[in-house]
Design an enzyme around this catalytic site. Sequence first.
Site, short mmCIF file in Angstrom:
data_model
loop_
_atom_site.label_atom_id
_atom_site.label_comp_id
_atom_site.label_asym_id
_atom_site.label_seq_id
_atom_site.Cartn_x
_atom_site.Cartn_y
_atom_site.Cartn_z
N ASN A 190 0.79 -1.24 0.00
CA ASN A 190 0.00 0.00 0.00
C ASN A 190 0.82 1.29 0.00
OD1 ASN A 190 -2.43 -1.25 -0.21
ND2 ASN A 190 -2.98 -1.06 1.95
N GLU B 45 -2.77 -0.46 -7.86
CA GLU B 45 -4.16 -0.59 -7.42
C GLU B 45 -4.76 0.82 -7.37
OE1 GLU B 45 -5.62 -3.21 -3.89
OE2 GLU B 45 -5.35 -1.21 -3.07
N TRP C 16 -10.40 -7.93 11.54
CA TRP C 16 -9.63 -7.52 10.35
C TRP C 16 -8.14 -7.64 10.66
CZ3 TRP C 16 -6.69 -2.73 10.19
CH2 TRP C 16 -5.90 -2.64 9.02
N ARG D 194 -15.07 -2.84 6.12
CA ARG D 194 -14.65 -4.14 5.58
C ARG D 194 -15.86 -4.95 5.12
NH1 ARG D 194 -10.66 -2.06 4.79
NH2 ARG D 194 -8.60 -2.43 5.61
N ASP E 27 -7.67 -11.63 -4.44
CA ASP E 27 -7.53 -10.53 -3.48
C ASP E 27 -7.77 -11.06 -2.06
OD1 ASP E 27 -7.27 -7.78 -2.69
OD2 ASP E 27 -9.45 -7.70 -2.47
N HIS F 54 -1.48 2.10 9.50
CA HIS F 54 -2.51 2.23 8.45
C HIS F 54 -3.12 3.63 8.56
CE1 HIS F 54 -5.82 1.07 5.79
NE2 HIS F 54 -5.32 -0.15 5.62
N SER G 213 2.61 -2.16 5.11
CA SER G 213 3.63 -3.20 5.25
C SER G 213 5.00 -2.70 4.79
CB SER G 213 3.24 -4.45 4.44
OG SER G 213 3.14 -4.15 3.07
O1 SFD Z 1 -5.55 -4.12 2.42
C1 SFD Z 1 5.40 -9.94 19.98
N1 SFD Z 1 -1.74 -4.29 6.04
C2 SFD Z 1 -1.49 -3.90 4.72
N2 SFD Z 1 -0.32 -3.39 4.29
C3 SFD Z 1 -0.04 -3.30 2.95
O2 SFD Z 1 1.03 -2.82 2.57
N3 SFD Z 1 -0.94 -3.75 2.02
C4 SFD Z 1 -2.17 -4.26 2.37
O3 SFD Z 1 -2.92 -4.75 1.52
C5 SFD Z 1 -2.53 -4.17 3.76
N4 SFD Z 1 -3.82 -4.58 4.23
C6 SFD Z 1 -3.80 -5.43 5.33
C7 SFD Z 1 -2.78 -5.24 6.30
C8 SFD Z 1 -2.82 -6.06 7.45
C9 SFD Z 1 -3.81 -7.04 7.57
C10 SFD Z 1 -3.85 -7.88 8.81
C11 SFD Z 1 -4.78 -7.24 6.56
C12 SFD Z 1 -4.75 -6.44 5.43
C13 SFD Z 1 -5.80 -8.31 6.65
C14 SFD Z 1 -0.95 -3.65 7.12
C15 SFD Z 1 0.42 -4.26 7.41
O4 SFD Z 1 0.33 -5.62 7.56
C16 SFD Z 1 1.01 -3.59 8.66
O5 SFD Z 1 1.06 -2.21 8.41
C17 SFD Z 1 2.42 -4.08 9.05
O6 SFD Z 1 2.46 -5.47 9.15
C18 SFD Z 1 2.87 -3.47 10.39
O7 SFD Z 1 4.15 -3.96 10.72
P1 SFD Z 1 4.67 -4.11 12.27
O8 SFD Z 1 6.03 -4.71 12.21
O9 SFD Z 1 4.45 -2.87 12.99
O10 SFD Z 1 3.63 -5.17 12.91
P2 SFD Z 1 3.47 -6.74 12.58
O11 SFD Z 1 3.88 -7.05 11.20
O12 SFD Z 1 2.06 -7.10 12.95
O13 SFD Z 1 4.48 -7.46 13.60
C19 SFD Z 1 4.32 -7.48 14.99
C20 SFD Z 1 5.29 -8.49 15.57
O14 SFD Z 1 5.34 -8.43 16.97
C21 SFD Z 1 5.24 -9.74 17.52
N5 SFD Z 1 4.72 -9.57 18.87
N6 SFD Z 1 6.60 -10.54 20.12
C22 SFD Z 1 7.04 -10.76 21.37
N7 SFD Z 1 6.36 -10.39 22.49
C23 SFD Z 1 5.15 -9.78 22.40
N8 SFD Z 1 4.50 -9.39 23.50
C24 SFD Z 1 4.62 -9.53 21.09
N9 SFD Z 1 3.49 -8.94 20.63
C25 SFD Z 1 3.57 -8.96 19.27
C26 SFD Z 1 4.36 -10.48 16.54
O15 SFD Z 1 4.45 -11.87 16.65
C27 SFD Z 1 4.93 -9.94 15.23
O16 SFD Z 1 6.11 -10.63 14.90
S1 SFD Z 1 -5.21 -3.73 3.75
O17 SFD Z 1 -6.29 -4.04 4.66
O18 SFD Z 1 -4.88 -2.33 3.80
P1 AMP Z 2 -8.10 -0.91 2.52
O1 AMP Z 2 -8.36 -2.17 1.78
O2 AMP Z 2 -9.35 -0.17 2.89
O3 AMP Z 2 -7.14 -1.08 3.65
O4 AMP Z 2 -7.37 0.05 1.49
C1 AMP Z 2 -6.13 -0.22 0.89
C2 AMP Z 2 -5.55 1.07 0.42
O5 AMP Z 2 -6.45 1.77 -0.43
C3 AMP Z 2 -5.23 2.06 1.53
O6 AMP Z 2 -4.10 2.78 1.13
C4 AMP Z 2 -6.45 2.94 1.58
O7 AMP Z 2 -6.16 4.21 2.13
C5 AMP Z 2 -6.82 3.04 0.10
N1 AMP Z 2 -8.27 3.22 -0.15
C6 AMP Z 2 -9.25 2.34 0.15
N2 AMP Z 2 -10.44 2.81 -0.25
C7 AMP Z 2 -10.22 4.00 -0.82
C8 AMP Z 2 -11.05 4.99 -1.42
N3 AMP Z 2 -12.37 4.83 -1.52
N4 AMP Z 2 -10.46 6.11 -1.89
C9 AMP Z 2 -9.12 6.29 -1.77
N5 AMP Z 2 -8.29 5.40 -1.23
C10 AMP Z 2 -8.82 4.27 -0.75
#
Ligand code: SFD
Ligand code: AMP
Length: 629
Positions: A62, A126, A218, A249, A351, A388, A439
Amino acid sequence: MENFETVEVTTDLLILGGGMASCGAAVEASYWAKQNGLKVTLVDKAAMDRSGAVAMGLSAINQYVGLKDGENSLEDYVKYVRNDLMGVAREDLVASIARNVDSSVHLFEKWGLPIWKDAEGGYVHEGRWQLMINGESYKVIVAEAAKNALKEVDGEIFERVFIVGPLMDGDRVAGAYGFSVRENKFYVFKAKAIMLALGGAVHVFKPRSTGEGLGRAWYPPWNSGSSAAFTLEAGAEMTCQEVRFIPVRFKDAYGPVGAWFLLFKSRACNFRGEAYMETRRDELQNWLPYGSVKPIPANLRNWLGMLDVMDGLGPIYMMTHEAIQKLAAAMPDPVEQKKKLKELENEAWEDFLDMTISQAILWAATDTQPEEKPSEIAAAEPYFIGSHSGASGAWLSGPEDLQTDATKADYFWGYTNMSTTKGLFCAGDASGASSHKFSSGSHAEGRIAAKGAVKFIVENNTQPNVADDVEALKTKVVAPMALFDAEKGKTTDPDINPAYIRPKMYMFRLQKLMDEYAGGVTAQFATNKSLLEKGLSLLADLRVDAEKLAAEDLHELMRCWENVHRTWQAEAHVRTVLYREETRWPGYYFRADTPKMSDDWFCFANCKYDPSSGEWTMLKRPIHKIVAD
Ligand code: SFD
Ligand code: AMP
């Protein structure tokens, strides 16, 4: 208790967490550690290959800015983030990530992640900032590179070790303590600096999925607020604790909507077939200047949909069938149209199969073919996620070269990404006010923070003394198991016992109070001063009962501490929502007693916990723009 062995590990840099940010940190730290002869140690509560938010994979990256190709400028990205968060962003931190994120994406591709390509060999977007990937194995690929890098410098990795809290030497962090979730071992990690990325917080609020659907959320339920708990307990200043994220969602299985809105250009409509983004457009005038920016901020998009729901106009549907048919119909002839239809069907299923498999299962179970009928969407329960479209996390020093005369005194204290606690660096969901890193940006920020941490170690190369009483901490950590053993025989049902509370019941209690008093789903995301004050008082009662958490085994011991961590996140949130006397993000929460945005609150609302006195301090910090409007 006597069966618990104490394992002591001494290192230079301690990376806490094994997710996206920590994997980035491992790669970068290994490079600098080699040059400086330093030891690097990483600890994850799970197995790095499939830990954290990317465990299941993702279908998009993203954040990709495309700086080298001149696709966008740094300024473009900063303005996008600023506007999306209604003006509340640390622009230095956002720019710092944005100028490094593309190289993380290029590394992912080099390590084997398939990124979609168009006919000319360019990335398939995207949306403006998002790239499509075949990302089922995203985390495995990124973790492998991190492990290889650590191996090169004889770094150590501890998997299945849960970090409970910080070890301190005055105002400098000295390490961390925790326990193995598989063996009776208590761990003491001593370090010169820490790079902390323990993820966001899920299940602080009551989820929509309860009962038979419990566990489906989510964001992953195993991200349980450890980042917030650790930083607060280390005395670090926190920011944007009120800025929770409410994602819209696909209902019940939480499939993301981004690909539908951006790639497939779908509309979302109420039961009458009206698109709230069109019919509710006038409402945006109430949230200027952010109501007039493009894209419309995520929380305002939510808000327009919520107004329909509050008027009883649900269900709200993603018009998947309409979008797919429209894209296919744009092809020149029937053969091409048929081919395109098949291609779009495949993309729609992939997806979800890449990142939210349950949604594909729900489609199959409900006989849903997205090209034939729409699917319901809904605003989910609140999450705490600095990476996010939320912003909660630690208050960090930005990089020196991105400061202006106006920002330096407020945003810079020596080391990039260091919190206000010496030696404690944060990234990803653990770092605040630098939203929209996702990510890729989390990986890049982990690299930035690790580089800062190594610089700190080189310039402060002493092993801090651990001032804490380690034996007392060990007793505290394993106390829930001792309590269960001592009291379990007193009732016939181990779930019901006057002497203790099991972690699941404790979690339900936390979720209920947050839901009802702090503006969860049941309260239609609305709250006010009186509700919040009542919520705080219930939280105080809950904290007393946290002393009586009981664990049957090591797994449940982890559940106990996860819920203690969630409680920290909850308290920081309630206090900050209470402190900010306005409504700035109506689609995230609505303060019914202060229903409008106010210029007086154009600032960061920060908080700090003092571990020695147990007092909380709330404070305003100024917002400085580093990019002109
Ligand atoms: O579509 C301990 N994310 C998305 N990012 C994207 O780039 N594209 C997407 O398509 C994304 N979408 C999305 C995303 C996440 C999820 C769940 C879905 C969809 C369904 C977001 C990214 O995943 C997110 O921004 C990053 O992963 C954040 O990275 P970070 O490193 O801050 O967190 P992490 O990866 O969750 O890792 C956490 C770690 O900590 C560990 N942990 N270890 C020891 N002791 C403890 N007490 C602990 N607590 C946690 C975990 O095991 C892990 O290793 S979409 O929706 O937008
Ligand atoms: P999401 O699946 O909602 O996590 O969205 C994935 C990425 O698309 C994120 O960067 C969001 O900010 C962006 N996004 C989702 N919906 C929209 C929308 N309607 N307009 C603009 N950006 C969006």
